[in-house]
Design an enzyme around this catalytic site. Structure first.
Site, PDB file in Angstrom:
ATOM      1  CD  GLU A  71     -19.796 -16.102 -49.178  1.00  0.00           C
ATOM      2  OE1 GLU A  71     -20.141 -16.674 -50.236  1.00  0.00           O
ATOM      3  OE2 GLU A  71     -20.175 -14.974 -48.866  1.00  0.00           O
ATOM      4  N   GLY A 101     -18.452 -18.643 -52.404  1.00  0.00           N
ATOM      5  CA  GLY A 101     -19.384 -19.405 -51.576  1.00  0.00           C
ATOM      6  C   GLY A 101     -18.727 -20.625 -50.944  1.00  0.00           C
ATOM      7  CB  ALA A 159     -22.297 -19.033 -56.139  1.00  0.00           C
TER       8      ALA A 159
END
Ligand code: 3H9
Length: 712
Positions: A119, A116, A72
C-alpha cells in the site's frame, strides 16, 4: 557513485542518504520492516527532509536487510482485534505525502512488499523491483482486508479483475507477473539501489495513483468480475468474511470517487478486524511461528540436510521422498523387494505426472526430481544419509528390526526418524545404541502436500536432534510441531476421541452423511467418515490392535467399524467403506451401511433418536478440546497454540476458527465445561472434563491466556 551520507538517521527506523542527487530513504525495522509505531512517522519525516533538500531531485524508498516492507505490524492488529491497544497505524497522511511529493518517488522493492508494504509502494509514482520480489495483499489470511487504501489503489494499477483475484486469494505476484500486471514499472537485475536511483534520476514526476481511472472499467463490464470473485471466495475461502468485504471495497473503488472509496474501505476494515475470524487467523499466524520456538533448544545452525534415506516405498515413504526431492534433497529410497520398490517408484512418477498435467511442475522439473530419488534394495548406502526416515508398516517388531539394522549402518550424528503415527518412540529407540538420535517425524498423507510435521521427542532424544528435525521441517517448507511421546502423540491422540465420538453419534441416530455435513458446515475440510475412508479402515483397524484400544472392561466400543473391516470395506481403496465410491471418488451414502448401523445399535440395546447438528458439532469438537487440554497439562504439547497448529495444518480444522483450543476459548470455556459435564452425566467417564479445562473455566481464563502466562 558520488554522494553524501547523512551522519544521523531520520529516525530510529528510517535511514536517509543522498546518492548523486537522489535521496535514498531506508526502512530499517528488523526482521521484516513491518510498519510498527515510529516507522510511518520516520518515513514521513525522511520524505519531508528530501523535499526540502535542494541537492535532491528524486527519492528512492527501500527496505534494509532481507525485505522491503512486510506490512502493518501484526501485533498492533492483534491488539486492535482484541481491543487492547491503539491499533493499526494511520497511514493516510504518509500515503498522501508520498503521492503529493513534488519530487518523483520510486519504491525499490526486494523480498516482500505485502499488505501495508504494498500500500505504501502503490502511493509512489513508480515502483521497481528485484527479480525475487513478491508483491501482494495477503490480508485475507489474517481475516481482514487491506486497510491503507490498497483496495482503492490496486485496481487503479492492475485493473479490477486482477485486484479482486489478489485480494481474495491473498496470493502475491512475483516481479515478472507484477510487471506484466502494471503493478511495477521495471524489474532491476543487479544492484537494486543503483538501478532504482538511476531510474529515479531519469523519472519525470509521475501521475498520482489515486487520479488514475483508466483501468477501473464500467459498472456493466465489472459485474462478471464481481460474480467470479464471489465464486472464487466460496471455493477457496468458504465461510470467510474478509474476502467478501474485500470485494465490496473494490466495488467501491470502481463506483465511488477515491476519497469516498477510502472511507468505505476503512469501515469494512474496521468491521473485519473486530470480528472473531480476524482474532482466529491472527492467532494462527503467531501460533505457527511460536511452534518453531522450543524452550531449552537452540535453533539449529544452518547446515541443510543434503541426503535423506527412506525405508519403505509405500504411500508414506513415496510421499516423503517427493517432499524431500521437491526441496532439492537427494533421496535414497529402499524397500524389501524389487517388486515393492519398482511399484513405489512408479507411484511417485505417476503422482509427479499428475502434478505436471495440472501445471504444478514442468516436465523438466519432474525429471530433475525423479533423478534425485535413487532406489536401493539394501540399506548399505544409507551410511551417507544425514536423516533416515523409517516408513514401514505400523508394527513394533518390524520397526525395531529396521532400527537395529540402521544403528549398524548410519553415520554418527545422523537423525534416525520413525514415521510412526502412534507407536512408542522410546521402545523403537531401545533397538539402537543411540536413542539420543532417535526421533519421530510424523508426516501426514499425502506427505508431499500436507504442511504438518509432528516432531516427536522420546525420553532420550537430544536437543540437537530436535533442533535438526525442526530445521529439516523448515527445509521441507513444513510446519514442525514438537510433541511428546504418548500414544497418538498430539494429533492422533485427540483424533481418536473425536473419531470414536462420531461413531457413537451414528449409533445413537445420526447417519455418516449427517455427521460429515455438520462437520463441513462447521468448517472442517472433510467429514470424519470421509477421512476414515480415505485413510483406510484397515489402517485404523491395525492401529486399534497395536494400541489395544477398547481392551479395558466397561469401555464403550464402537460397533460398526470392525464389521466394515471384516467385510473388506477398507474405504476408498476398495471402492466402499462408510460410503460407496465410483470413479470420481466422491462419497455416496450406502443404505447397506445405514442398515448395518441401525441393526448393530438395536442389538446393543441403543435407543435411536433424533441427533441435532449442534450436538454433533459439540460432541466432536469438545471431545478434541477436552483431550487437547489433557495432553497439554500432561506436557505432551508445549502450548495450546501448538495443538491448534497441528489441527490447522494436519487435520483440516478451519483456520478462521483458530484451532480447537482457540475455538474453545472463543466459545467460552465455562459454556463448554457445562456441556461436557452434561455429556459426562449422559455418556459416562469418557467425558470427564480435563482438570486444566475445569481450572481455566473456573478462573475465567482461556487456553490463550494460559499460553501467554507461561511464555511470560
Ligand atoms: C497489513 O499490512 C494491513 C494493512 O492493510 C494496513 C492496515 C492499516 N508484523 O514468517 P517469518 C515476524 S496486514 C509483525 O518466520 P519468513 C514473525 O512473527 C500484514 N511481525 O519469516 C517472525 O517473528 P519471530 C500483511 C511480523 O522469512 C519474524 O517476523 N502482511 C510480520 O519465513 C519472521 O517471520 C503479511 O501478512 C508482520 N507483518 O517470511 C505478511 N511479518 O522471529 C506476514 C513477519 O519472532 N509475514 N513477522 O518468530 C509473512 O508473510 C512472512 O513473515 C514473510 C517472511 C514472507 C514476510
Amino acid at each position: 557513485m558520488s554522494g553524501t551520507v547523512s551522519p544521523k538517521p531520520a529516525s530510529r527506523f528510517v535511514g536517509y542518504s543522498v546518492r548523486g542527487g537522489v535521496a535514498v530513504v531506508t526502512v530499517d525495522n528488523p526482521p521484516v520492516n513491518a510498519l510498527s509505531p515510529g516507522v510511518p512517522e520516520g518515513l514521513e519525516s525522511a520524505l519531508g527532509r528530501a523535499a526540502a533538500d535542494a541537492e535532491v531531485s528524486a527519492i528512492v524508498v527501500m527496505g534494509a536487510g532481507r525485505t522491503f516492507i512486510a506490512g502493518a505490524d501484526i501485533t498492533t492488529l492483534e491488539e486492535m482485534a482484541w481491543g487492547t491497544g491503539p491499533g493499526a497505524p494511520a497511514l493516510h497522511d504518509l500515503l498522501q505525502k508520498i503521492e503529493d511529493s513534488p519530487k518523483p518517488v520510486v519504491m525499490a522493492i526486494h523480498g516482500a512488499a505485502l499488505g501495508g508494504g504494498l500500500e505504501v509502494a502503490m502511493a509512489a509514482h513508480y515502483r521497481v523491483a528485484a527479480p525475487g520480489a513478491q508483491l501482494g495483499q495477503p490480508e485475507v489470511n489474517l481475516g481482514i482486508i487491506p486497510g491503507a487504501e490498497g483496495t482503492q489503489r490496486l485496481p487503479r494499477l492492475v485493473g479490477i479483475e486482477r485486484a479482486l483475484d489478489m485480494c481474495v486469494s491473498g496470493k502475491p505476484l512475483n516481479a515478472t507477473e507484477a510487471l506484466a500486471a502494471g503493478l511495477i514499472d521495471q524489474v532491476i537485475d543487479g544492484d537494486l539501489v543503483e538501478g532504482a536511483a538511476e531510474f529515479a534520476r531519469r523519472a519525470a514526476r509521475g501521475r498520482k495513483t489515486r487520479e488514475r481511472s483508466e483501468r477501473l472499467g464500467s459498472p456493466e463490464s465489472n459485474v462478471r468480475f464481481y460474480v467470479g470473485a464471489r465464486q472464487l471466495a466460496a471455493k477457496i475461502r468458504r465461510h470467510q468474511e474478509a474476502p467478501l468485504r474485500a470485494i465490496d471495497a473494490i466495488e467501491a473503488a470502481a463506483a465511488l470517487p477515491f476519497d469516498e472509496g477510502c472511507r468505505r474501505e476503512r469501515e469494512l476494515f474496521a468491521q473485519c478486524v473486530a470480528g472473531d475470524q480476524a482474532k482466529a487467523l491472527i492467532h494462527a499466524f503467531f501460533a505457527e511461528r511460536a511452534a518453531a520456538k522450543i524452550p531449552g533448544v537452540e535453533k539449529a545452525a544452518a547446515s541443510p540436510v543434503q541426503c535423506v534415506g527412506i525405508v519403505g516405498s509405500g504411500t508414506m515413504g513415496g510421499g516423503i521422498a517427493m517432499a524431500c526431492a521437491n526441496a532439492g534433497i537427494q533421496v535414497l529410497l529402499s524397500d524389501s523387494s524389487e517388486a515393492a520398490l519398482s511399484g513405489g517408484l512408479a507411484r511417485v512418477r505417476q503422482n509427479y505426472d499428475i502434478s505436471a498435467k495440472r501445471g504444478r511442475f514442468t516436465a523438466e522439473q519432474v525429471e530433475e526430481r525423479m533423478a534425485l530419488i535413487r532406489p536401493q534394495l539394501e540399506l548399505k548406502g544409507f551410511a551417507r544419509a544425514d536423516v533416515i526416515v523409517e516408513a514401514v508398516f505400523e508394527n513394533m517388531a518390524l520397526k525395531k528390526d529396521v532400527f537395529r539394522e540402521l544403528d549398524a549402518i548410519a553415520r554418527p550424528g545422523a537423525i534416525l526418524a520413525t514415521n510412526t503415527s502412534t507407536l512408542n518412540i522410546d521402545e523403537i529407540a531401545s533397538a539402537t545404541g543411540r536413542p539420543e538420535s532417535v526421533i519421530g517425524l510424523h508426516f501426514f498423507s499425502p506427505a508431499n502436500v500436507m504442511r504438518l510435521l509432528e516432531v516427536v521427542r522420546g525420553k532420550a532424544t537430544s536437543g540437537g536432534a530436535i533442533a535438526a528435525a525442526m530445521s529439516f521441517a523448515r527445509q521441507l517448507k513444513k510446519v514442525g510441531v514438537l510433541a511428546g511421546n504418548c500414544p497418538g502423540f498430539i494429533g492422533n491422540r485427540m483424533f481418536f476421541s473425536y473419531m470414536y465420538e462420531t461413531q457413537f453419534l451414528i449409533e445413537e441416530g445420526a447417519t455418516p452423511q449427517q455427521v460429515d455435513d455438520a462437520l463441513t458446515d462447521f468448517g472442517m475440510a472433510m467429514g470424519i467418515f470421509a477421512v476414515d475412508d480415505m485413510a483406510g479402515i484397515d489402517v485404523a483397524w491395525r492401529v486399534r490392535q497395536e494400541l489395544g484400544h477398547f481392551r479395558e472392561p466397561g469401555v464403550r466400543k464402537p460397533l460398526v467399524q470392525d464389521q466394515l473391516y471384516q467385510q473388506g470395506r477398507y474405504g476408498q481403496k476398495s471402492g466402499k467403506g462408510w460410503y460407496l465410491y465410483g470413479e470420481d471418488r466422491k462419497p455416496v451414502p450406502d443404505p447397506e451401511v445405514e442398515a448395518l448401523i441401525e441393526r448393530s445399535a438395536r442389538e446393543a440395546g441403543i435407543a435411536r433418536r433424533y441427533v441435532s447438528n449442534r450436538e454433533i458439532v459439540e460432541r466432536s469438537i469438545y471431545a478434541l478440546a477436552n483431550e487437547g487440554a489433557r495432553l497439554l497439562e500432561e506436557g505432551f504439547a508445549l502450548r495450546a497454540s501448538d495443538i491448534d497448529v497441528v489441527y490447522l495444518n494436519g487435520y483440516g480444522f478451519p483456520a478462521w476458527r483458530g484451532g480447537p483450543m482457540f475455538y474453545a476459548g472463543l466459545a467460552g470455556l465455562d459454556q463448554i465445561l457445562s456441556r461436557i459435564r452434561q455429556f459426562e452425566r449422559e455418556h459416562g467417564s469418557r467425558w470427564t472434563p480435563a482438570p486444566l479445562l475445569v481450572r481455566l473455566a473456573r478462573e475465567g481464563r482461556t487456553f490463550r491466556d494460559y499460553d501467554r502466562e507461561r511464555a511470560a
